[in-house]
Design a protein around this motif. Sequence first.
Motif, PDB file in Angstrom:
ATOM      1  N   TYR A   1      35.517  45.143  44.849  1.00 31.29           N
ATOM      2  CA  TYR A   1      36.056  45.846  43.704  1.00 31.29           C
ATOM      3  C   TYR A   1      36.479  47.265  44.076  1.00 31.29           C
ATOM      4  O   TYR A   1      35.782  47.945  44.815  1.00 31.29           O
ATOM      5  CB  TYR A   1      35.016  45.938  42.579  1.00 31.29           C
ATOM      6  CG  TYR A   1      34.687  44.620  41.937  1.00 31.29           C
ATOM      7  CD1 TYR A   1      35.597  43.970  41.108  1.00 31.29           C
ATOM      8  CD2 TYR A   1      33.462  44.024  42.150  1.00 31.29           C
ATOM      9  CE1 TYR A   1      35.301  42.764  40.514  1.00 31.29           C
ATOM     10  CE2 TYR A   1      33.135  42.813  41.561  1.00 31.29           C
ATOM     11  CZ  TYR A   1      34.064  42.182  40.740  1.00 31.29           C
ATOM     12  OH  TYR A   1      33.754  40.987  40.168  1.00 31.29           O
ATOM     13  N   GLN A   2      37.606  47.665  43.555  1.00 25.50           N
ATOM     14  CA  GLN A   2      38.165  49.013  43.686  1.00 25.50           C
ATOM     15  C   GLN A   2      38.686  49.344  45.081  1.00 25.50           C
ATOM     16  O   GLN A   2      39.183  50.448  45.302  1.00 25.50           O
ATOM     17  CB  GLN A   2      37.161  50.083  43.232  1.00 25.50           C
ATOM     18  CG  GLN A   2      36.548  49.856  41.865  1.00 25.50           C
ATOM     19  CD  GLN A   2      37.585  49.676  40.756  1.00 25.50           C
ATOM     20  OE1 GLN A   2      38.565  50.400  40.708  1.00 25.50           O
ATOM     21  NE2 GLN A   2      37.367  48.706  39.881  1.00 25.50           N
ATOM     22  N   GLU A   3      38.602  48.426  46.035  1.00 22.99           N
ATOM     23  CA  GLU A   3      39.141  48.696  47.365  1.00 22.99           C
ATOM     24  C   GLU A   3      40.664  48.633  47.332  1.00 22.99           C
ATOM     25  O   GLU A   3      41.248  47.828  46.609  1.00 22.99           O
ATOM     26  CB  GLU A   3      38.643  47.670  48.385  1.00 22.99           C
ATOM     27  CG  GLU A   3      37.271  47.945  48.902  1.00 22.99           C
ATOM     28  CD  GLU A   3      36.947  47.085  50.094  1.00 22.99           C
ATOM     29  OE1 GLU A   3      36.689  47.663  51.158  1.00 22.99           O
ATOM     30  OE2 GLU A   3      36.935  45.856  49.966  1.00 22.99           O
ATOM     31  N   LEU A   4      41.283  49.468  48.161  1.00 26.16           N
ATOM     32  CA  LEU A   4      42.720  49.415  48.341  1.00 26.16           C
ATOM     33  C   LEU A   4      43.000  48.465  49.495  1.00 26.16           C
ATOM     34  O   LEU A   4      42.389  48.574  50.555  1.00 26.16           O
ATOM     35  CB  LEU A   4      43.275  50.801  48.666  1.00 26.16           C
ATOM     36  CG  LEU A   4      43.016  51.891  47.635  1.00 26.16           C
ATOM     37  CD1 LEU A   4      43.644  53.203  48.079  1.00 26.16           C
ATOM     38  CD2 LEU A   4      43.512  51.489  46.268  1.00 26.16           C
TER      39      LEU A   4
ATOM     40  N   VAL B   1      42.347  37.184  44.686  1.00 31.82           N
ATOM     41  CA  VAL B   1      41.965  38.479  44.133  1.00 31.82           C
ATOM     42  C   VAL B   1      43.047  38.915  43.157  1.00 31.82           C
ATOM     43  O   VAL B   1      44.199  38.478  43.251  1.00 31.82           O
ATOM     44  CB  VAL B   1      41.765  39.569  45.216  1.00 31.82           C
ATOM     45  CG1 VAL B   1      40.542  39.285  46.067  1.00 31.82           C
ATOM     46  CG2 VAL B   1      43.001  39.742  46.072  1.00 31.82           C
ATOM     47  N   PHE B   2      42.667  39.760  42.212  1.00 39.90           N
ATOM     48  CA  PHE B   2      43.609  40.312  41.245  1.00 39.90           C
ATOM     49  C   PHE B   2      43.771  41.783  41.593  1.00 39.90           C
ATOM     50  O   PHE B   2      42.779  42.508  41.726  1.00 39.90           O
ATOM     51  CB  PHE B   2      43.067  40.152  39.816  1.00 39.90           C
ATOM     52  CG  PHE B   2      44.111  40.292  38.752  1.00 39.90           C
ATOM     53  CD1 PHE B   2      44.808  39.188  38.296  1.00 39.90           C
ATOM     54  CD2 PHE B   2      44.390  41.534  38.192  1.00 39.90           C
ATOM     55  CE1 PHE B   2      45.768  39.304  37.303  1.00 39.90           C
ATOM     56  CE2 PHE B   2      45.342  41.669  37.203  1.00 39.90           C
ATOM     57  CZ  PHE B   2      46.032  40.549  36.752  1.00 39.90           C
TER      58      PHE B   2
ATOM     59  N   LYS C   1      47.705  47.855  47.001  1.00 40.84           N
ATOM     60  CA  LYS C   1      47.245  47.840  45.603  1.00 40.84           C
ATOM     61  C   LYS C   1      45.724  47.900  45.604  1.00 40.84           C
ATOM     62  O   LYS C   1      45.067  47.740  46.622  1.00 40.84           O
ATOM     63  CB  LYS C   1      47.698  46.581  44.860  1.00 40.84           C
ATOM     64  CG  LYS C   1      49.198  46.381  44.789  1.00 40.84           C
ATOM     65  CD  LYS C   1      49.882  47.404  43.936  1.00 40.84           C
ATOM     66  CE  LYS C   1      51.385  47.128  43.942  1.00 40.84           C
ATOM     67  NZ  LYS C   1      52.163  48.203  43.434  1.00 40.84           N
ATOM     68  N   ARG C   2      45.154  48.070  44.408  1.00 43.35           N
ATOM     69  CA  ARG C   2      43.707  48.159  44.230  1.00 43.35           C
ATOM     70  C   ARG C   2      43.171  46.820  43.725  1.00 43.35           C
ATOM     71  O   ARG C   2      43.707  46.247  42.783  1.00 43.35           O
ATOM     72  CB  ARG C   2      43.369  49.254  43.234  1.00 43.35           C
ATOM     73  CG  ARG C   2      41.883  49.537  43.122  1.00 43.35           C
ATOM     74  CD  ARG C   2      41.612  50.700  42.186  1.00 43.35           C
ATOM     75  NE  ARG C   2      42.234  51.941  42.608  1.00 43.35           N
ATOM     76  CZ  ARG C   2      41.717  52.804  43.482  1.00 43.35           C
ATOM     77  NH1 ARG C   2      40.536  52.537  44.034  1.00 43.35           N
ATOM     78  NH2 ARG C   2      42.340  53.915  43.795  1.00 43.35           N
ATOM     79  N   VAL C   3      42.083  46.325  44.333  1.00 39.35           N
ATOM     80  CA  VAL C   3      41.441  45.082  43.904  1.00 39.35           C
ATOM     81  C   VAL C   3      40.631  45.376  42.641  1.00 39.35           C
ATOM     82  O   VAL C   3      39.754  46.232  42.648  1.00 39.35           O
ATOM     83  CB  VAL C   3      40.519  44.513  45.007  1.00 39.35           C
ATOM     84  CG1 VAL C   3      39.747  43.299  44.500  1.00 39.35           C
ATOM     85  CG2 VAL C   3      41.311  44.174  46.253  1.00 39.35           C
ATOM     86  N   VAL C   4      40.951  44.641  41.557  1.00 39.25           N
ATOM     87  CA  VAL C   4      40.201  44.818  40.305  1.00 39.25           C
ATOM     88  C   VAL C   4      39.506  43.531  39.866  1.00 39.25           C
ATOM     89  O   VAL C   4      38.672  43.565  38.967  1.00 39.25           O
ATOM     90  CB  VAL C   4      41.099  45.349  39.166  1.00 39.25           C
ATOM     91  CG1 VAL C   4      41.661  46.722  39.526  1.00 39.25           C
ATOM     92  CG2 VAL C   4      42.199  44.372  38.822  1.00 39.25           C
ATOM     93  N   GLY C   5      39.850  42.406  40.472  1.00 40.65           N
ATOM     94  CA  GLY C   5      39.217  41.145  40.118  1.00 40.65           C
ATOM     95  C   GLY C   5      38.987  40.284  41.343  1.00 40.65           C
ATOM     96  O   GLY C   5      39.848  40.183  42.215  1.00 40.65           O
ATOM     97  N   LEU C   6      37.806  39.653  41.392  1.00 39.31           N
ATOM     98  CA  LEU C   6      37.430  38.767  42.493  1.00 39.31           C
ATOM     99  C   LEU C   6      37.343  37.327  41.981  1.00 39.31           C
ATOM    100  O   LEU C   6      37.413  37.095  40.766  1.00 39.31           O
ATOM    101  CB  LEU C   6      36.094  39.218  43.084  1.00 39.31           C
ATOM    102  CG  LEU C   6      36.092  40.615  43.706  1.00 39.31           C
ATOM    103  CD1 LEU C   6      34.686  41.001  44.149  1.00 39.31           C
ATOM    104  CD2 LEU C   6      37.067  40.702  44.866  1.00 39.31           C
TER     105      LEU C   6
ATOM    106  N   VAL D   1      43.054  49.682  28.555  1.00 45.39           N
ATOM    107  CA  VAL D   1      41.785  49.741  29.288  1.00 45.39           C
ATOM    108  C   VAL D   1      41.550  48.412  29.999  1.00 45.39           C
ATOM    109  O   VAL D   1      41.595  47.345  29.377  1.00 45.39           O
ATOM    110  CB  VAL D   1      40.605  50.056  28.339  1.00 45.39           C
ATOM    111  CG1 VAL D   1      39.285  50.033  29.092  1.00 45.39           C
ATOM    112  CG2 VAL D   1      40.813  51.400  27.659  1.00 45.39           C
ATOM    113  N   LEU D   2      41.299  48.470  31.302  1.00 48.57           N
ATOM    114  CA  LEU D   2      41.001  47.282  32.093  1.00 48.57           C
ATOM    115  C   LEU D   2      39.627  46.748  31.717  1.00 48.57           C
ATOM    116  O   LEU D   2      38.660  47.509  31.634  1.00 48.57           O
ATOM    117  CB  LEU D   2      41.030  47.617  33.583  1.00 48.57           C
ATOM    118  CG  LEU D   2      40.584  46.517  34.540  1.00 48.57           C
ATOM    119  CD1 LEU D   2      41.565  45.349  34.523  1.00 48.57           C
ATOM    120  CD2 LEU D   2      40.443  47.074  35.949  1.00 48.57           C
TER     121      LEU D   2
END
Length: 177
Positions: A82-85, A146-147, A97-102, A113-114
């Motif tokens: 999560y939150q990794e670029l 990943v999202f 991009k930033r990972v927001v979903g696994l 709001v995510l």
Amino acid sequence: MSALAVPVGTRAGSLSRAGRRRPSRGMTWALASLLVLGLVLALRTWVVTPFQVVSDSMAPTLPEGSTVLVDRLTLRWDGPGYQELVLFDSPDGPVVKRVVGLPGDTVRIYDAVLHVNGTPVEEPYVDLRTLDGVFFGPVEVGAGEVFVLGDNRFDSIDSRTYGPIALEAVTGRVISP
């Protein structure tokens, strides 16, 4: 004291113990330079690669024109979190991009709001004032996916367009924003 026998045309001391000619100092430097160049190219290709950001979709974290270092090695043992670029191959070419979903997560954006699995995510790098009234999803992230989202949500083409990204398409993680 015995005299050293040397073949005609060679200097004393230019033969190794086995009677072979030693490489010249210039040849040694050339071989060492080629070895170092090969090592640098291998490290750059398979371990750490510089990448230039060509859009402002990750601003303010990564403004357009920024150069980042991408670790291409550790994803083989430890997937993105999560939150990794991450750098991945999109239909438009390689992008960050930033990972927001696994895998297994449900991702949605509700009034800018995510939310991941129904819980709002704090994202200090996103300017919510530019996103008033944005809605998206929900989307479930499948196994092996990943999202990803850009930090500049107003001007980012990301998983909202592409859908979840296959983990095989992720080619590295950004280690120096």
